[in-house]
Write a protein that holds these residues in place. Structure first.
Motif, PDB file in Angstrom:
ATOM      1  N   THR A 139      43.497  24.090  50.401  1.00  0.00           N
ATOM      2  CA  THR A 139      43.602  25.512  50.110  1.00  0.00           C
ATOM      3  C   THR A 139      43.542  26.314  51.397  1.00  0.00           C
ATOM      4  N   ASN A 140      44.233  27.444  51.426  1.00  0.00           N
ATOM      5  CA  ASN A 140      44.223  28.346  52.573  1.00  0.00           C
ATOM      6  C   ASN A 140      44.582  27.651  53.891  1.00  0.00           C
ATOM      7  N   MET A 170      38.645  34.319  48.961  1.00  0.00           N
ATOM      8  CA  MET A 170      39.922  33.759  49.403  1.00  0.00           C
ATOM      9  C   MET A 170      40.275  32.522  48.588  1.00  0.00           C
ATOM     10  N   ALA A 173      41.550  33.813  45.228  1.00  0.00           N
ATOM     11  CA  ALA A 173      42.799  34.578  45.270  1.00  0.00           C
ATOM     12  C   ALA A 173      44.007  33.746  45.694  1.00  0.00           C
ATOM     13  N   ASN A 174      43.800  32.516  46.176  1.00  0.00           N
ATOM     14  CA  ASN A 174      44.902  31.699  46.680  1.00  0.00           C
ATOM     15  C   ASN A 174      45.001  30.381  45.912  1.00  0.00           C
ATOM     16  N   PRO A 175      46.189  29.765  45.913  1.00  0.00           N
ATOM     17  CA  PRO A 175      46.355  28.479  45.219  1.00  0.00           C
ATOM     18  C   PRO A 175      45.466  27.404  45.823  1.00  0.00           C
ATOM     19  N   LEU A 176      45.031  26.478  44.974  1.00  0.00           N
ATOM     20  CA  LEU A 176      44.176  25.370  45.412  1.00  0.00           C
ATOM     21  C   LEU A 176      44.711  24.082  44.803  1.00  0.00           C
TER      22      LEU A 176
END
Length: 300
Positions: A139-140, A170, A173-176
């Motif tokens: 992720t990220n 974060m 809010a972001n794909p994992l």
């Protein structure tokens, strides 16, 4: 002067008598309010233990269960305080406390907006069954093992043993990508062989080598093999097969093993894996103008 002092003293005595009378009249309410606060204290203590046990069954993070248990206890105590103030007929004070709490809560919320967003995001992440400590996730832009999920941040340990601390908001809010949700992974392997190679032999040899190198691959039929392009110096192919793995480290180890074994098999059978090649052709048909060459020789 003496008369003024006497009047002031009498006024003070009257006020004290009035306060004493009010206290005596409100003694039952005062006792009841004190009892309510005592009961609220013990109920809050019991509630904290009960909530902590219930949350620990759902959430593995100790910090989350402790925080929720404390919030539950505070709510019980505040409820007891409001009831006690109501019993004491201090409704105006109760209204002032509620108004002050609202203004203070708004100010604190604005000042700690980032911190609170991370806190709530941490609570949400802790209740997600698809994200657990020990999972291998990406992720990220980071990939690694989940080491900790608390109220502030999300901690990963990468393959190089470095720890990456990411704010909870974060993560939310972001794909994992969670590699540990399944017990199987597909390995992709690309390579190229020389143009002089027997392509059918290369295909069969690669599939058989993979099947012999991994217990999870029962037969060469379980290995996918595709030629992808005529490259600059080689005919390139893609090989795919499944392994039992739950982390990227296991996948990388499997890919390393496959490369080593395929290289050994190719060397043994004389299959060439060419370097990038550039061919320069000189056809000896260059022409020269003798007059120009002689003139340049004279000038020099």
């Amino acid at each position: 002067m003496e008369k003024t002092l006497t009047e002031a003293f009498n006024s003070l005595v009257e006020k004290l008598e009035g306060w004493l009378s009010a206290i005596i009249q409100n003694i039952p309410n005062l006792v009841l309010a004190i009892l309510v606060m005592i009961v609220a204290y013990f109920v809050a203590k019991y509630t904290r233990k009960l909530v902590s046990k219930l949350i620990e069954k759902k959430v593995s993070q100790k910090s989350i269960s402790t925080m929720i248990a404390k919030v539950s206890a505070v709510i019980v105590v505040l409820t007891g305080l409001f009831l006690a103030l109501g019993i004491m007929n201090l409704s105006k004070m109760l209204t002032s406390l509620l108004a002050g709490a609202g203004v203070a809560g708004l100010a604190v919320g604005l000042a700690l907006q980032g911190t609170l967003s991370n806190t709530f995001a941490g609570i949400v992440l802790s209740f997600r069954k698809k994200i657990q400590i020990g999972n291998w996730v990406e992720t990220n832009g980071y990939s690694g093992e989940v080491m900790d999920i608390n109220l502030k941040d999300f901690t990963l340990k990468e393959a190089d043993n470095n720890l990456v601390v990411i704010p909870n908001k974060m993560i939310l809010a972001n794909p994992l990508k969670n590699y540990s949700l399944t017990t199987r992974m597909r390995v992709f392997l690309e390579c190229g062989v020389g143009y002089e190679s027997d392509l059918e032999k290369v295909k069969d040899l690669t599939k058989q080598t993979i099947a012999d190198s991994f217990e999870q691959v029962e037969s060469p039929k379980d290995v996918e093999f595709y030629y992808t392009e005529f490259g600059d110096s080689s005919i390139n192919f893609l090989c795919r097969f499944w392994i039992d793995a739950e982390s990227m480290l296991e996948k990388l180890k499997a890919k390393t093993t496959a490369i080593i074994e395929i290289k050994k098999a190719f060397d043994k059978e004389g299959v060439n894996i060419p370097f990038p090649i550039r061919t320069l052709e000189f056809n000896n048909k260059l022409t020269f103008d003798e007059k120009i060459l002689n003139q340049q020789f004279v000038d020099n």
